[in-house]
Design an enzyme around this catalytic site. Structure first.
Site, PDB file in Angstrom:
ATOM      1  N   ASP A 147       0.905  -1.138   0.000  1.00  0.00           N
ATOM      2  CA  ASP A 147       0.000   0.000   0.000  1.00  0.00           C
ATOM      3  C   ASP A 147       0.952   1.198   0.000  1.00  0.00           C
ATOM      4  O   ASP A 147       1.580   1.483   1.022  1.00  0.00           O
ATOM      5  CB  ASP A 147      -0.876   0.017   1.257  1.00  0.00           C
ATOM      6  CG  ASP A 147      -1.806   1.208   1.260  1.00  0.00           C
ATOM      7  OD1 ASP A 147      -1.391   2.280   0.790  1.00  0.00           O
ATOM      8  OD2 ASP A 147      -2.950   1.083   1.713  1.00  0.00           O
ATOM      9  N   HIS A 148       1.098   1.855  -1.132  1.00  0.00           N
ATOM     10  CA  HIS A 148       2.197   2.817  -1.226  1.00  0.00           C
ATOM     11  C   HIS A 148       2.040   3.988  -0.246  1.00  0.00           C
ATOM     12  O   HIS A 148       3.005   4.670   0.049  1.00  0.00           O
ATOM     13  CB  HIS A 148       2.413   3.290  -2.673  1.00  0.00           C
ATOM     14  CG  HIS A 148       1.416   4.296  -3.157  1.00  0.00           C
ATOM     15  ND1 HIS A 148       0.152   3.953  -3.552  1.00  0.00           N
ATOM     16  CD2 HIS A 148       1.501   5.639  -3.305  1.00  0.00           C
ATOM     17  CE1 HIS A 148      -0.494   5.041  -3.927  1.00  0.00           C
ATOM     18  NE2 HIS A 148       0.302   6.087  -3.786  1.00  0.00           N
ATOM     19  N   HIS A 206      -5.758   2.872   1.278  1.00  0.00           N
ATOM     20  CA  HIS A 206      -4.987   4.017   1.770  1.00  0.00           C
ATOM     21  C   HIS A 206      -5.641   4.712   2.976  1.00  0.00           C
ATOM     22  O   HIS A 206      -4.998   4.972   3.985  1.00  0.00           O
ATOM     23  CB  HIS A 206      -4.784   5.052   0.658  1.00  0.00           C
ATOM     24  CG  HIS A 206      -4.220   4.475  -0.607  1.00  0.00           C
ATOM     25  ND1 HIS A 206      -3.308   3.458  -0.617  1.00  0.00           N
ATOM     26  CD2 HIS A 206      -4.448   4.768  -1.911  1.00  0.00           C
ATOM     27  CE1 HIS A 206      -2.984   3.154  -1.873  1.00  0.00           C
ATOM     28  NE2 HIS A 206      -3.670   3.938  -2.677  1.00  0.00           N
TER      29      HIS A 206
HETATM   30  C1  BG6 Z   1      -3.588   4.650  -6.256  1.00  0.00           C
HETATM   31  C2  BG6 Z   1      -4.950   4.721  -6.891  1.00  0.00           C
HETATM   32  O1  BG6 Z   1      -3.523   3.585  -5.340  1.00  0.00           O
HETATM   33  O2  BG6 Z   1      -3.334   5.865  -5.568  1.00  0.00           O
HETATM   34  C3  BG6 Z   1      -5.045   5.909  -7.817  1.00  0.00           C
HETATM   35  O3  BG6 Z   1      -5.178   3.526  -7.619  1.00  0.00           O
HETATM   36  C4  BG6 Z   1      -4.663   7.169  -7.102  1.00  0.00           C
HETATM   37  O4  BG6 Z   1      -6.352   6.021  -8.350  1.00  0.00           O
HETATM   38  C5  BG6 Z   1      -3.321   7.005  -6.413  1.00  0.00           C
HETATM   39  O5  BG6 Z   1      -4.593   8.215  -8.051  1.00  0.00           O
HETATM   40  C6  BG6 Z   1      -3.016   8.204  -5.541  1.00  0.00           C
HETATM   41  O6  BG6 Z   1      -1.707   8.087  -5.069  1.00  0.00           O
HETATM   42  P1  BG6 Z   1      -0.898   9.397  -4.641  1.00  0.00           P
HETATM   43  O7  BG6 Z   1       0.369   8.866  -4.068  1.00  0.00           O
HETATM   44  O8  BG6 Z   1      -0.711  10.198  -5.891  1.00  0.00           O
HETATM   45  O9  BG6 Z   1      -1.760  10.108  -3.650  1.00  0.00           O
END
Ligand code: BG6
Length: 515
Positions: free
Chosen positions: A183-184, A246
């Protein structure tokens, strides 16, 4: 003390794809720059494309060049990566692909004269995951708990049942300790800092509970639309794409009990306790606690943008939500009856992710009414991105002979304090997989517990198609119903304000009082 990393081979399935190009390539280059790659390190790219190691090299380099915040790739430095690359073209359902991979892994082990960590990174669409996992299992590349690891990207299933099935399938081949579910958001510095803020300071913990906190808001607002991902997003929607993972992960960090140690499982146990304590939503309550929306046309930074239904690969009458807001309660001693409001959406007014903790009012207001016209409760804002910092707002006496109290801010900014840019999430996460630290990755039970919370909403939304989509204009803060969700509790969404506007806000506030 520098950690000496063991010899490692990173095997990327889907090595010519978008994720490798946008995220893994810059992360690898940054890890090289910050000396975080092991001395003995290699990358094997696997993809369907009939390409060569040279094409793979070009593709990676292009990704690093485009997306690394290092201002472009340096030829000499890149050379250090180039020499570590090899490429296998093959069908992931064909056993000969895994035989070729096995051979290549052996080449390195022979060269380095010893065992190496094998990290199998699935940078592929979800529908191919099972084929690869089984291919690795059959080729006997997965059994070694000490040396083999697998990295799986979201989505982890489409609902609770498919997540359970996915986890069961993964664990027939790999042990849970070998599985790294990404989960980045957990790799973002500002998200990791939530634990530091809460548990490395004596100040916050005593008031971090229902006695002092009125409610919590978690906002992840994006300005981008669905971009080229319509085909995926049509089957996902905001609840699955963002909230299930997230936002729920952020919620667990805000609500968890203090951990006893920094052990990966200890932290993950505390997080899963929160998910299990979330009050179940009955299908009759869904209408009251959940709002969905879909963007229509509008204007973003003075440019007209299309409605979701006009985006590529999106149905003309799509019922997919691009905005979701929900209200949750965590039923335990710390949080009983404190609402957690979560919202996320695409094409919103500002790009901003933040957590706002709003404290209760003072028990007794002893200042004269005329002094407290702009009185506000204390609010602690954890700014996740793009602003990275923490703000604490409190009341101060405005200078002058008449007694006026004004809300003011104390602000900590990462950039000002540490004078350096935070590493990209993927950089941190790749480094952690290489060192075998699973703290920032999701365990099977976390994923399933999170789906359990959301299933009633997904089921009701599935059955009753939304009326009135699109129901918010691009460049706004989402549908009216999202405001009503919080306003009926006598509260308001706290809209993120970019830092350059904070000063202006304060001045206008002061001018208003002085008028
Ligand atoms: C991803 C989603 O996990 O996270 C995307 O699939 C979203 O739809 C993205 O745009 C948002 O990541 P960040 O790091 O740009 O907030």
């Amino acid at each position: 003390m520098t950690l000496v990393l063991e010899p490692t081979i990173l095997v990327i399935f889907g090595s010519m794809g978008d994720l490798t190009w946008r995220k893994l390539a810059p992360a690898l280059y940054n890890l090289l720059l910050s000396h975080q790659l092991p001395e003995r390190f290699a990358v094997i790219g696997l993809d369907l494309k009939d390409a060569s190691a040279d094409n793979f090299d070009l593709r990676l380099r292009d990704g690093a060049n485009n997306f690394c915040e290092c201002g472009g790739v340096d030829d000499k430095m890149w050379e250090k990566i180039s020499t570590k690359l090899s490429y296998i073209a093959g069908d992931f359902s064909d056993p000969t692909t895994y035989a070729a991979l096995n051979e290549q892994l052996k080449v390195y082990e022979k060269k380095w004269n010893g065992r190496t960590n094998h990290i199998f990174y699935l940078a592929t669409p979800p529908d191919i995951v099972e084929t690869i996992v089984k291919g690795l299992g059959t080729a006997d590349l997965a059994h070694d708990k000490r040396y083999a690891r697998i990295v799986v990207e979201k989505p982890f299933g489409h609902d609770l049942a498919s997540a359970i099935a996915l986890n069961a399938m993964l664990t027939t081949v790999f042990d849970e300790t070998q599985i790294y579910r990404i989960d980045h958001y957990l790799g973002k510095e500002t998200v990791q800092n939530i634990l530091a803020l809460r548990f490395a300071n004596a100040l916050f913990e005593p008031i971090w509970n229902r006695r002092y906190i009125d409610h919590v808001q978690i906002t992840v607002a994006e300005q981008v639309g669905v971009e080229h991902r319509g085909a995926y997003y049509e089957h996902a929607g905001a609840l699955r794409d963002m909230i299930q993972n997230h936002l729920m992960q952020i919620l667990t960090l805000i609500a968890m009990e203090p951990m006893v140690s920094f052990d990966a499982n200890e932290i993950r146990n505390k997080k899963v306790d929160v998910l299990r304590a979330i009050r179940l939503i009955s299908k009759e309550q869904v209408q009251e606690v959940a709002v969905r929306g879909q963007y229509g046309t509008g204007s973003m930074e003075n440019k007209k943008v299309p409605a979701y239904r006009s985006e590529p690969s999106v149905e003309k009458d799509s019922a997919t939500e691009t905005f979701a807001a929900i209200k949750l309660f965590v039923d335990n001693w710390r949080w009983q009856d404190v609402p957690f409001y979560l919202r996320t959406g695409k094409r919103l007014k500002t790009k901003a992710s933040e957590v706002a903790i709003q404290f209760r009012p003072v028990p007794h207001q002893s200042f004269p009414k005329s002094a407290t016209l702009t009185w506000q409760p204390n609010i602690l804002i954890i700014q996740i991105q793009p602003e990275e910092g923490i703000r604490l707002s409190f009341q101060a006496k405005q200078p002058g002979s008449t007694l006026h109290l004004s809300p003011v801010d104390m602000h900590f900014s990462y950039q000002e304090a540490f004078k350096s840019k935070s590493p990209e999430a993927y950089e941190t996460l790749l480094a952690d997989v290489m060192s075998g630290d699973a703290t920032l990755f999701m365990r099977a039970d976390q994923v399933e517990a999170s789906w359990s919370v959301l299933m009633p909403i997904l089921n009701v939304w599935e059955k009753s198609k939304p009326a009135g989509f699109p129901n918010y204009g691009s460049g706004t803060w989402g549908p009216k119903a999202a405001e009503a969700l919080i306003e009926k509790d006598g509260r308001n969404w706290l809209q993120p304000i970019p830092s350059e506007d904070q000063g202006k806000k304060l001045i206008s506030e002061l001018n208003r009082i002085n008028e």
